[in-house]
Design a protein around this motif. Structure first.
Motif, PDB file in Angstrom:
ATOM      1  N   SER A 252      -2.435   6.577  -5.795  1.00 11.42           N
ATOM      2  CA  SER A 252      -1.472   5.726  -5.085  1.00 11.42           C
ATOM      3  C   SER A 252      -2.077   4.429  -4.564  1.00 11.42           C
ATOM      4  CB  SER A 252      -0.775   6.507  -3.969  1.00 11.42           C
ATOM      5  OG  SER A 252       0.225   7.335  -4.558  1.00 11.42           O
ATOM      6  N   ASN A 253      -2.873   3.786  -5.433  1.00 11.50           N
ATOM      7  CA  ASN A 253      -3.325   2.435  -5.116  1.00 11.50           C
ATOM      8  C   ASN A 253      -2.141   1.497  -5.237  1.00 11.50           C
ATOM      9  OD1 ASN A 253      -6.106   3.137  -4.882  1.00 11.50           O
ATOM     10  ND2 ASN A 253      -6.209   3.249  -7.123  1.00 11.50           N
ATOM     11  N   VAL A 254      -2.064   0.525  -4.347  1.00 10.15           N
ATOM     12  CA  VAL A 254      -0.995  -0.465  -4.445  1.00 10.15           C
ATOM     13  C   VAL A 254      -1.144  -1.185  -5.788  1.00 10.15           C
ATOM     14  CG1 VAL A 254      -0.036  -2.578  -3.454  1.00 10.15           C
ATOM     15  CG2 VAL A 254      -0.873  -0.738  -1.940  1.00 10.15           C
ATOM     16  N   ASN A 255      -0.082  -1.147  -6.587  1.00 16.95           N
ATOM     17  CA  ASN A 255      -0.145  -1.709  -7.935  1.00 16.95           C
ATOM     18  C   ASN A 255       1.210  -2.269  -8.341  1.00 16.95           C
ATOM     19  OD1 ASN A 255      -0.385  -2.241 -10.668  1.00 16.95           O
ATOM     20  ND2 ASN A 255      -1.614  -0.409 -11.102  1.00 16.95           N
ATOM     21  N   PRO A 256       1.326  -3.624  -8.346  1.00 15.83           N
ATOM     22  CA  PRO A 256       2.630  -4.239  -8.640  1.00 15.83           C
ATOM     23  C   PRO A 256       3.098  -4.007 -10.083  1.00 15.83           C
ATOM     24  CG  PRO A 256       0.903  -5.916  -8.510  1.00 15.83           C
ATOM     25  CD  PRO A 256       0.275  -4.621  -8.057  1.00 15.83           C
ATOM     26  N   THR A 257       2.205  -3.526 -10.947  1.00 18.46           N
ATOM     27  CA  THR A 257       2.596  -3.324 -12.354  1.00 18.46           C
ATOM     28  C   THR A 257       3.041  -1.898 -12.644  1.00 18.46           C
ATOM     29  OG1 THR A 257       0.421  -2.669 -13.240  1.00 18.46           O
ATOM     30  CG2 THR A 257       0.838  -5.041 -12.989  1.00 18.46           C
ATOM     31  N   VAL A 258       2.926  -1.015 -11.669  1.00 13.51           N
ATOM     32  CA  VAL A 258       3.413   0.358 -11.857  1.00 13.51           C
ATOM     33  C   VAL A 258       4.569   0.583 -10.894  1.00 13.51           C
ATOM     34  CG1 VAL A 258       2.868   2.816 -11.723  1.00 13.51           C
ATOM     35  CG2 VAL A 258       1.155   1.213 -12.609  1.00 13.51           C
ATOM     36  N   ASP A 259       5.791   0.548 -11.446  1.00  8.19           N
ATOM     37  CA  ASP A 259       6.955   0.718 -10.585  1.00  8.19           C
ATOM     38  C   ASP A 259       7.116   2.168 -10.159  1.00  8.19           C
ATOM     39  OD1 ASP A 259       7.611  -1.933 -10.584  1.00  8.19           O
ATOM     40  OD2 ASP A 259       8.972  -1.764 -12.299  1.00  8.19           O
ATOM     41  N   HIS A 260       7.662   2.352  -8.973  1.00  5.06           N
ATOM     42  CA  HIS A 260       8.148   3.670  -8.588  1.00  5.06           C
ATOM     43  C   HIS A 260       9.295   3.984  -9.551  1.00  5.06           C
ATOM     44  CE1 HIS A 260      10.227   6.739  -6.222  1.00  5.06           C
ATOM     45  NE2 HIS A 260       9.103   6.886  -5.533  1.00  5.06           N
ATOM     46  N   PRO A 261       9.460   5.233  -9.983  1.00  6.64           N
ATOM     47  CA  PRO A 261      10.539   5.522 -10.936  1.00  6.64           C
ATOM     48  C   PRO A 261      11.917   5.030 -10.457  1.00  6.64           C
ATOM     49  CG  PRO A 261       9.103   7.428 -10.730  1.00  6.64           C
ATOM     50  CD  PRO A 261       8.625   6.416  -9.722  1.00  6.64           C
ATOM     51  N   ARG A 262      12.087   4.872  -9.130  1.00 10.49           N
ATOM     52  CA  ARG A 262      13.401   4.477  -8.611  1.00 10.49           C
ATOM     53  C   ARG A 262      13.463   3.066  -8.068  1.00 10.49           C
ATOM     54  NH1 ARG A 262      14.479   8.072  -4.384  1.00 10.49           N
ATOM     55  NH2 ARG A 262      12.488   9.148  -4.512  1.00 10.49           N
TER      56      ARG A 262
END
Ligand SMILES: Nc1nc2c(c(=O)[nH]1)N[C@H]1C(S)=C(S)[C@@H](COP(=O)(O)O)O[C@H]1N2
Ligand SMILES: [Mo]
Length: 305
Positions: A252-262
């Motif tokens: 759970s590193n902050v990562n703008p390229t991996v969206d939360h599924p929702r």
């Protein structure tokens, strides 16, 4: 048995907080510390790890919280956490350590010098704040208890006390709240245990008397009101990962390229920005890549998130 270094005092009588507050009385207020880099603050130069961005107000930081032990609405912790008894407080430290035991918090804090760390804080729900924490590096505590060579992870648990934590009277999650870090993440100098914010000892709704702060990870990793720290050789089970591993990875590193599924993680809403403020771009590792990117060299962060 709790180790005590003065049996007639509770931990809040002996914490370096007094010394800290006395120094701070020289200032004209919290804002002065923030505004003037010339001010030494906690007996030293401002931390190189602190952001120069303007902190959120104490009002904002203490009235918009996630702390499910006190309810699920953002206003619930401020309403309900006041009754939590935080003194005396013991932390059980066990697992792969040389000196396991139940430690009184005063004992753990004695001789530890506290410093201010002004960090960005990014919740997985896509809001963020700037928080002027007071605390110390987790590595300091780990060195004191002696981490054994076979240890690879650090595991944390929050207090379970349904009499004082109304949220725990419901099966909102499998109490206690649990979190964990890889040992090298735990040893990184950015990783702190906070005991305060602004001029205050940590308010209950922010995780008094002792909470983790891991600024390059989503906020839920920063577990509050810690009563157990355990060194392990296997990756521990952690609360949100147990609830939904697809939505909440162990890292759970902050990562703008991996969206939360929702929802998207590309942008965030800064609390206190006002009604018409624009969303701002979320930064990889919440802007702490220089300090932490090496920890993940060779890892596919889109798969192992
Ligand atoms: N024990 C415990 N720790 C917790 C939580 C919680 O519900 N229980 N919420 C987490 C989440 S989702 C966030 S965003 C932060 C919020 O910290 P703050 O209220 O100090 O901003 O605490 C984290 N630590
Ligand atoms: Mo969060």
């Amino acid at each position: 048995m709790a180790h005590r270094w003065k049996s007639d005092l509770n931990w809040s009588d002996v914490t370096p907080k007094q010394a800290f507050l006395n120094r701070r009385q020289l200032l004209t207020g919290a804002a002065a510390l923030v505004a003037s880099p010339a001010i030494a603050g906690l007996g030293g130069a401002p931390s190189a790890y602190s952001t120069t961005e303007a902190p959120n107000t104490l009002e904002e930081i203490t009235n918009y919280n996630n702390f499910y032990e006190f309810g699920t609405d953002k206003e619930d912790p401020a309403q309900n956490a006041g009754g939590l008894t935080t003194d005396p407080w013991a932390v059980q430290i066990d697992g792969l350590v040389d000196k396991p035991g139940s430690y009184d918090l005063g004992d753990l804090l004695s001789g530890v010098s506290l410093e201010e760390r002004i960090y960005r804080f990014r919740c997985v729900e896509a809001w963020s704040m700037i928080v002027p924490w007071v605390g110390f590096e987790l590595s300091t505590l780990l060195a004191r208890v002696g981490v054994q060579p076979s240890a690879k992870y650090v595991y944390f648990e929050t207090l379970v006390r349904p009499e004082e934590m109304p949220g725990q009277r419901r099966p909102l999650l499998d109490w206690p709240y649990r979190e964990g870090l890889r040992l090298d993440e735990a040893m990184n100098p950015l990783t702190i245990l906070a005991t305060g914010l602004y001029d205050e000892p940590l308010p209950n709704q922010n995780g008094a008397p002792l909470r983790l702060v891991v600024p390059w990870k989503y906020g839920f990793k920063s577990i509050k009101s810690i009563v157990r720290i355990s060194l392990m050789d296997k990756q521990p089970e952690t609360t949100w990962n147990m609830i939904n591993a697809r939505e909440y990875g162990f890292y759970s590193n902050v990562n703008p390229t991996v969206d939360h599924p929702r929802w998207s993680q590309a942008t965030e809403r800064r609390i206190g920005g006002g009604l018409f403020s624009k969303r701002q771009e979320t930064l990889m590792f919440n802007g702490y890549g220089e300090e932490v990117a090496d920890l993940y060299a060779g890892m596919d962060l889109k798969k192992l998130y």
